[in-house]
Design a protein around this motif. Sequence first.
Motif, mmCIF file in Angstrom:
data_model
loop_
_atom_site.group_PDB
_atom_site.id
_atom_site.type_symbol
_atom_site.label_atom_id
_atom_site.label_comp_id
_atom_site.label_asym_id
_atom_site.label_seq_id
_atom_site.Cartn_x
_atom_site.Cartn_y
_atom_site.Cartn_z
ATOM 1 N N GLY A 78 0.813 -1.213 0.000
ATOM 2 C CA GLY A 78 0.000 0.000 0.000
ATOM 3 C C GLY A 78 0.843 1.257 0.000
ATOM 4 N N CYS A 79 1.992 1.204 0.678
ATOM 5 C CA CYS A 79 2.873 2.376 0.719
ATOM 6 C C CYS A 79 3.479 2.681 -0.646
ATOM 7 N N GLN A 80 3.521 1.703 -1.527
ATOM 8 C CA GLN A 80 4.117 1.915 -2.847
ATOM 9 C C GLN A 80 3.117 2.468 -3.860
ATOM 10 N N LEU A 81 1.832 2.502 -3.511
ATOM 11 C CA LEU A 81 0.822 2.917 -4.487
ATOM 12 C C LEU A 81 0.977 4.377 -4.900
ATOM 13 N N LEU A 82 1.414 5.236 -3.992
ATOM 14 C CA LEU A 82 1.535 6.652 -4.306
ATOM 15 C C LEU A 82 2.807 6.943 -5.094
ATOM 16 N N THR A 83 3.937 6.428 -4.613
ATOM 17 C CA THR A 83 5.220 6.785 -5.225
ATOM 18 C C THR A 83 5.651 5.835 -6.335
ATOM 19 N N GLY A 84 4.975 4.691 -6.477
ATOM 20 C CA GLY A 84 5.417 3.695 -7.442
ATOM 21 C C GLY A 84 4.438 3.444 -8.566
ATOM 22 N N THR A 85 3.546 4.416 -8.823
ATOM 23 C CA THR A 85 2.558 4.174 -9.885
ATOM 24 C C THR A 85 2.579 5.304 -10.910
ATOM 25 N N ILE A 86 1.585 6.188 -10.900
ATOM 26 C CA ILE A 86 1.370 7.077 -12.038
ATOM 27 C C ILE A 86 1.940 8.488 -11.866
ATOM 28 N N LEU A 87 2.450 8.833 -10.706
ATOM 29 C CA LEU A 87 3.019 10.169 -10.536
ATOM 30 C C LEU A 87 4.406 10.220 -11.179
ATOM 31 N N PRO A 88 4.755 11.311 -11.864
ATOM 32 C CA PRO A 88 6.040 11.381 -12.576
ATOM 33 C C PRO A 88 7.212 11.710 -11.655
ATOM 34 N N LEU A 89 7.313 10.974 -10.557
ATOM 35 C CA LEU A 89 8.441 11.137 -9.646
ATOM 36 C C LEU A 89 9.653 10.402 -10.200
ATOM 37 N N GLU A 90 10.808 10.645 -9.607
ATOM 38 C CA GLU A 90 11.968 9.842 -9.974
ATOM 39 C C GLU A 90 11.669 8.379 -9.662
ATOM 40 N N LEU A 91 12.285 7.495 -10.424
ATOM 41 C CA LEU A 91 11.927 6.084 -10.320
ATOM 42 C C LEU A 91 12.246 5.496 -8.953
ATOM 43 N N ILE A 92 13.420 5.790 -8.422
ATOM 44 C CA ILE A 92 13.896 5.099 -7.220
ATOM 45 C C ILE A 92 14.334 6.113 -6.174
ATOM 46 N N TYR A 93 13.843 5.904 -4.963
ATOM 47 C CA TYR A 93 14.367 6.644 -3.814
ATOM 48 C C TYR A 93 14.203 5.766 -2.584
ATOM 49 N N GLU A 94 15.302 5.502 -1.911
ATOM 50 C CA GLU A 94 15.251 4.579 -0.773
ATOM 51 C C GLU A 94 14.378 5.111 0.360
#
Length: 380
Positions: A93-109
């Motif tokens: 669930g925590c990955q749904l915001l940063t790991g889906t459709i928003l044009p953020l950078e791909l990876i951030y620890e």
Amino acid sequence: QVASPGYWSTRDFTLGTRLLSEARIVVDYIAWTLLPTPNALSFYHDDFRISTGLLAPWTTLASIALLFALIVLMLWLRSRLPLAALGIALFLGCQLLTGTILPLELIYEHRNYFASFGLLLTIVPLLAVPRTSPFALPRHVLLAGLLLCWTALTAFTAYAWGNPLRLAEDLATRAPQSPRAQYELGRTYIIYSHYDPASPFTSLAYAPLEKAAALPHSSILPEQALIFMNARMHLPLKDVWWDSMIAKLKARRPGVQDESSLGALTQCAREQRCDLPTERMMQAFLAALSHPNPSARLLATYGDYAWNVLGDHVLGERMTAEAVQTAPNEPAYRITQVRMLAAQGRDAEAKQALKQLESLNIGGRLNNGLTELRALPSLQ
């Protein structure tokens, strides 16, 4: 809007390639959290290979299958081991915001600070069992090993973060193929040199910056740093730095880092801190502008250079006008345009541009800038 190509224009991936890549990245997050290594937790991941298809690379499809398997396992564990099921649900669930459709950078620890609790909820209760449980000893040994690994790496990382130079050197060692990591090490050496040619840090800066410039898919940040540093210290500028920078700008559409680099060189030249050859700077700008639909920021930067460094007010105002046309809702470009028109004595046009700028003054956010412009003699 998310499906529009323009929405992703500042990134080197699309919605489709982002979603494919994030499947691999989320699986990597699981491995990095449970079995972290210094190379994995390198902070900079710009050397990551973007997925372009289910089998390009093949781990894309494998990662998607693993994530679906985790969802199935979560549902199966819901009534049997509800805490483990909750942990899996929390992590995904925590990955749904940063790991889906928003044009953020791909990876951030750091996106896993809270998500990692989900994995711990799943793993730790399975290992921290009573002594009478089956295979209790192996579970306890595994848990102790994990705790030792987590504690040691956290301590080493915290020690590195305690000093900017130590941190830059540590991250460059962890990610030898990352252009950003190598660039940050070179930039840190420059900062410590205080632009003193006699400083021992000055000679240390060249190797990581030149390495960063030579790595695949690197921006022009390393070349810009090398040129900026030597120009500030009145040292010779190597042709190979200019050639590399111009070749990169010709080969692909400039990104945010490329535009920032040109902006930094322009500012240094405008403030007369850097003696940069105008012929080379013009080659760089023309290479960057050779691609279709240049960004408003790039147009405005070129306008700044033409007006303040070349003294070509016609070109400078024209580029600024194109920036305004490209990004009509950005007040910074309109403010510059008003000043340029007023400086050329084109009072009527300046007043019209000022009126258009006033329409963007939502909530009084431009009050200070508008007051300064209205104080110009030609706008009285």
